[in-house]
Design a protein around this motif. Structure first.
Motif, PDB file in Angstrom:
ATOM      1  N   VAL A   1       0.841  -1.202   0.000  1.00  0.00           N
ATOM      2  CA  VAL A   1       0.000   0.000   0.000  1.00  0.00           C
ATOM      3  C   VAL A   1       0.874   1.249   0.000  1.00  0.00           C
ATOM      4  N   ALA A   2       1.908   1.241   0.847  1.00  0.00           N
ATOM      5  CA  ALA A   2       2.754   2.431   1.023  1.00  0.00           C
ATOM      6  C   ALA A   2       3.463   2.829  -0.272  1.00  0.00           C
ATOM      7  N   GLY A   3       4.062   1.861  -0.968  1.00  0.00           N
ATOM      8  CA  GLY A   3       4.819   2.160  -2.187  1.00  0.00           C
ATOM      9  C   GLY A   3       3.951   2.729  -3.304  1.00  0.00           C
ATOM     10  N   PRO A   4       2.902   1.989  -3.746  1.00  0.00           N
ATOM     11  CA  PRO A   4       2.067   2.494  -4.842  1.00  0.00           C
ATOM     12  C   PRO A   4       1.367   3.811  -4.534  1.00  0.00           C
ATOM     13  N   GLU A   5       0.901   3.979  -3.277  1.00  0.00           N
ATOM     14  CA  GLU A   5       0.202   5.230  -2.935  1.00  0.00           C
ATOM     15  C   GLU A   5       1.165   6.415  -2.952  1.00  0.00           C
ATOM     16  N   THR A   6       2.400   6.193  -2.476  1.00  0.00           N
ATOM     17  CA  THR A   6       3.402   7.263  -2.530  1.00  0.00           C
ATOM     18  C   THR A   6       3.745   7.592  -3.975  1.00  0.00           C
ATOM     19  N   ALA A   7       3.903   6.547  -4.797  1.00  0.00           N
ATOM     20  CA  ALA A   7       4.207   6.758  -6.217  1.00  0.00           C
ATOM     21  C   ALA A   7       3.076   7.503  -6.915  1.00  0.00           C
ATOM     22  N   ASN A   8       1.832   7.159  -6.559  1.00  0.00           N
ATOM     23  CA  ASN A   8       0.669   7.821  -7.139  1.00  0.00           C
ATOM     24  C   ASN A   8       0.662   9.313  -6.789  1.00  0.00           C
ATOM     25  N   ASN A   9       0.919   9.629  -5.510  1.00  0.00           N
ATOM     26  CA  ASN A   9       0.957  11.040  -5.083  1.00  0.00           C
ATOM     27  C   ASN A   9       2.090  11.793  -5.766  1.00  0.00           C
ATOM     28  N   ALA A  10       3.264  11.171  -5.831  1.00  0.00           N
ATOM     29  CA  ALA A  10       4.416  11.833  -6.456  1.00  0.00           C
ATOM     30  C   ALA A  10       4.162  12.075  -7.938  1.00  0.00           C
ATOM     31  N   GLY A  11       3.595  11.069  -8.614  1.00  0.00           N
ATOM     32  CA  GLY A  11       3.305  11.203 -10.046  1.00  0.00           C
ATOM     33  C   GLY A  11       2.252  12.265 -10.325  1.00  0.00           C
ATOM     34  N   ALA A  12       1.254  12.361  -9.423  1.00  0.00           N
ATOM     35  CA  ALA A  12       0.206  13.371  -9.595  1.00  0.00           C
ATOM     36  C   ALA A  12       0.780  14.786  -9.489  1.00  0.00           C
ATOM     37  N   GLN A  13       1.769  14.975  -8.598  1.00  0.00           N
ATOM     38  CA  GLN A  13       2.366  16.311  -8.437  1.00  0.00           C
ATOM     39  C   GLN A  13       3.278  16.655  -9.612  1.00  0.00           C
ATOM     40  N   THR A  14       4.169  15.715  -9.967  1.00  0.00           N
ATOM     41  CA  THR A  14       5.166  16.033 -11.002  1.00  0.00           C
ATOM     42  C   THR A  14       4.567  16.063 -12.404  1.00  0.00           C
ATOM     43  N   SER A  15       3.351  15.528 -12.578  1.00  0.00           N
ATOM     44  CA  SER A  15       2.712  15.613 -13.900  1.00  0.00           C
ATOM     45  C   SER A  15       2.357  17.053 -14.259  1.00  0.00           C
ATOM     46  N   PHE A  16       2.349  17.947 -13.249  1.00  0.00           N
ATOM     47  CA  PHE A  16       2.128  19.372 -13.519  1.00  0.00           C
ATOM     48  C   PHE A  16       3.347  20.007 -14.187  1.00  0.00           C
ATOM     49  N   ILE A  17       4.528  19.410 -14.019  1.00  0.00           N
ATOM     50  CA  ILE A  17       5.765  20.039 -14.514  1.00  0.00           C
ATOM     51  C   ILE A  17       5.748  20.196 -16.031  1.00  0.00           C
ATOM     52  N   PRO A  18       5.507  19.125 -16.824  1.00  0.00           N
ATOM     53  CA  PRO A  18       5.486  19.339 -18.281  1.00  0.00           C
ATOM     54  C   PRO A  18       4.354  20.258 -18.731  1.00  0.00           C
ATOM     55  N   MET A  19       3.232  20.257 -17.983  1.00  0.00           N
ATOM     56  CA  MET A  19       2.121  21.125 -18.366  1.00  0.00           C
ATOM     57  C   MET A  19       2.472  22.599 -18.167  1.00  0.00           C
ATOM     58  N   LEU A  20       3.082  22.921 -17.033  1.00  0.00           N
ATOM     59  CA  LEU A  20       3.366  24.316 -16.702  1.00  0.00           C
ATOM     60  C   LEU A  20       4.654  24.821 -17.344  1.00  0.00           C
ATOM     61  N   THR A  21       5.548  23.923 -17.742  1.00  0.00           N
ATOM     62  CA  THR A  21       6.825  24.367 -18.306  1.00  0.00           C
ATOM     63  C   THR A  21       6.880  24.256 -19.825  1.00  0.00           C
ATOM     64  N   LEU A  22       6.268  23.183 -20.371  1.00  0.00           N
ATOM     65  CA  LEU A  22       6.320  22.962 -21.820  1.00  0.00           C
ATOM     66  C   LEU A  22       4.961  23.094 -22.495  1.00  0.00           C
ATOM     67  N   GLY A  23       3.890  23.158 -21.674  1.00  0.00           N
ATOM     68  CA  GLY A  23       2.554  23.190 -22.260  1.00  0.00           C
ATOM     69  C   GLY A  23       2.126  21.856 -22.827  1.00  0.00           C
ATOM     70  N   ILE A  24       2.768  20.768 -22.361  1.00  0.00           N
ATOM     71  CA  ILE A  24       2.464  19.418 -22.841  1.00  0.00           C
ATOM     72  C   ILE A  24       1.727  18.665 -21.738  1.00  0.00           C
ATOM     73  N   PRO A  25       0.511  18.167 -22.006  1.00  0.00           N
ATOM     74  CA  PRO A  25      -0.191  17.389 -20.979  1.00  0.00           C
ATOM     75  C   PRO A  25       0.404  15.989 -20.859  1.00  0.00           C
ATOM     76  N   SER A  26       0.683  15.567 -19.633  1.00  0.00           N
ATOM     77  CA  SER A  26       1.266  14.235 -19.439  1.00  0.00           C
ATOM     78  C   SER A  26       0.204  13.155 -19.333  1.00  0.00           C
ATOM     79  N   ASN A  27      -1.052  13.546 -19.131  1.00  0.00           N
ATOM     80  CA  ASN A  27      -2.143  12.569 -19.080  1.00  0.00           C
ATOM     81  C   ASN A  27      -3.461  13.284 -19.367  1.00  0.00           C
ATOM     82  N   ALA A  28      -4.556  12.518 -19.326  1.00  0.00           N
ATOM     83  CA  ALA A  28      -5.865  13.072 -19.689  1.00  0.00           C
ATOM     84  C   ALA A  28      -6.307  14.182 -18.741  1.00  0.00           C
ATOM     85  N   VAL A  29      -5.978  14.033 -17.451  1.00  0.00           N
ATOM     86  CA  VAL A  29      -6.366  15.062 -16.470  1.00  0.00           C
ATOM     87  C   VAL A  29      -5.663  16.378 -16.772  1.00  0.00           C
ATOM     88  N   MET A  30      -4.372  16.304 -17.090  1.00  0.00           N
ATOM     89  CA  MET A  30      -3.627  17.522 -17.420  1.00  0.00           C
ATOM     90  C   MET A  30      -4.130  18.155 -18.715  1.00  0.00           C
TER      91      MET A  30
END
Length: 328
Positions: free
Chosen positions: A170-199
């Protein structure tokens, strides 16, 4: 800034190579037979090719069905292979569920739990942070990747086994999920490229408000930029406030007999799949994939490599052909 510099250096050939590496990792980290994992990955790649060819516009594997022209829906496939197949296996097992009917005990983890989870949390953070930056659903894959890594590290002698209450699963996947959700904003805000459907939806929302996503967002609209970051902290805090008092409510759901619970699960799955495109064809695909998932479980074939191949397949093909065109 360092991640932006790395992202700028990634060309189609590098993206294709990275995706091949991801598939090789999925095959190697899969439990059981390597041949089965390899075949499941190939099947996922083939299923990902269904739809319209990106270069020529030709229809592939559609068999004359208009509903297949845009390809298969990821949610429909994953919900069938994981959700419906799991229900079929549970119905076949006919096991009685034993649980503590008393009150929920201590909710917060003990120091022993924290010590046990420290490694998975660090690894999950690293996996999620790296995959979340990469365009193409990296944040979605981070949980699968982290769980697979932790299961492989724990080995067959894990106590309790993964899937039977091991806290590291539980600890590993949930931490990875939270980390991925935060860093997926980086390509959107820096390059204007969505990393997934939510972005992609967030980029649409920003453009509605006349905000152009890209490197200038930080300087031209710092209020929006820092507001997004603060909203993540507030959102996580609200989740803690909402979830901890409601744990007792979720545990009480175990009192519902499985004979009543599984039709409700199936109904909500159907509603969820149908609501994405308002298309009953997606529900049929989910049912078919559920039967396939049950068959895969009987043959001891892991479905995770198939899902990974399905997600990465179209992007691999696009980047391979783009690289070949650029290099003539």
């Amino acid at each position: 800034p360092p991640l932006i510099q790395v992202a700028f250096k990634f060309q189609p050939a590098e993206y294709f190579s990275l995706m091949v590496l991801g598939l090789v990792g999925a095959i190697v980290l899969a439990n059981g037979s390597l041949i089965k994992a390899f075949c499941m990955t190939l099947l996922g790649l083939l299923v990902g090719l269904i739809g319209t060819d990106i270069n020529s516009g030709a229809l592939r594997f559609t068999f004359g069905l208009e509903d297949l022209q845009d390809g298969l829906n990821f949610v429909a496939i994953s919900m069938g292979i994981f959700g419906y197949a799991e229900i079929m296996n549970n119905l076949e097992a006919r096991q009685t569920r034993n649980f503590n009917t008393g009150s929920v005990g201590k909710v917060l983890p003990s120091w022993a739990d924290i010590k046990n989870c420290f490694g998975p949390i660090v690894r999950g953070t690293a996996i999620g942070s790296i995959l979340g930056v990469l365009p193409g659903g990296g944040a979605l894959l981070s949980s699968f990747a982290s769980y697979t890594v932790e299961k492989k590290i724990a080995g067959k002698n894990a106590d309790p086994a993964f899937g039977e209450g091991n806290i590291r699963g539980v600890a590993g996947p949930e931490t990875a999920n939270n980390a991925g959700a935060q860093t997926s904003f980086i390509p959107m805000l820096t390059l204007g490229i969505p990393s997934n459907a939510v972005m992609a939806l967030m980029i649409g929302a920003m453009m509605i408000h006349d905000i152009q996503p890209g490197p200038l967002v930080m300087s031209s609209d710092p209020g929006l930029f820092w507001g997004l970051i603060v909203s993540m902290w507030i959102g996580n805090l609200m989740l803690v406030i909402l979830n901890l008092p409601l744990i007792g409510v979720w545990v009480q759901l175990l009192r519902v007999p499985y004979g009543l619970l599984y039709p409700m699960i199936l109904t909500f799955c159907c509603i969820g799949v149908y609501s994405i495109n308002n298309n009953p064809f997606d529900v049929y695909i989910t049912i078919i994939c559920g039967a396939l998932g049950y068959l895969f479980a009987k043959l001891k074939c892991e479905p995770a490599p198939l899902i990974l191949g399905f997600i990465l397949g179209p992007m691999m093909e696009e980047n391979l052909r783009r690289a070949m065109l650029l290099s003539r």
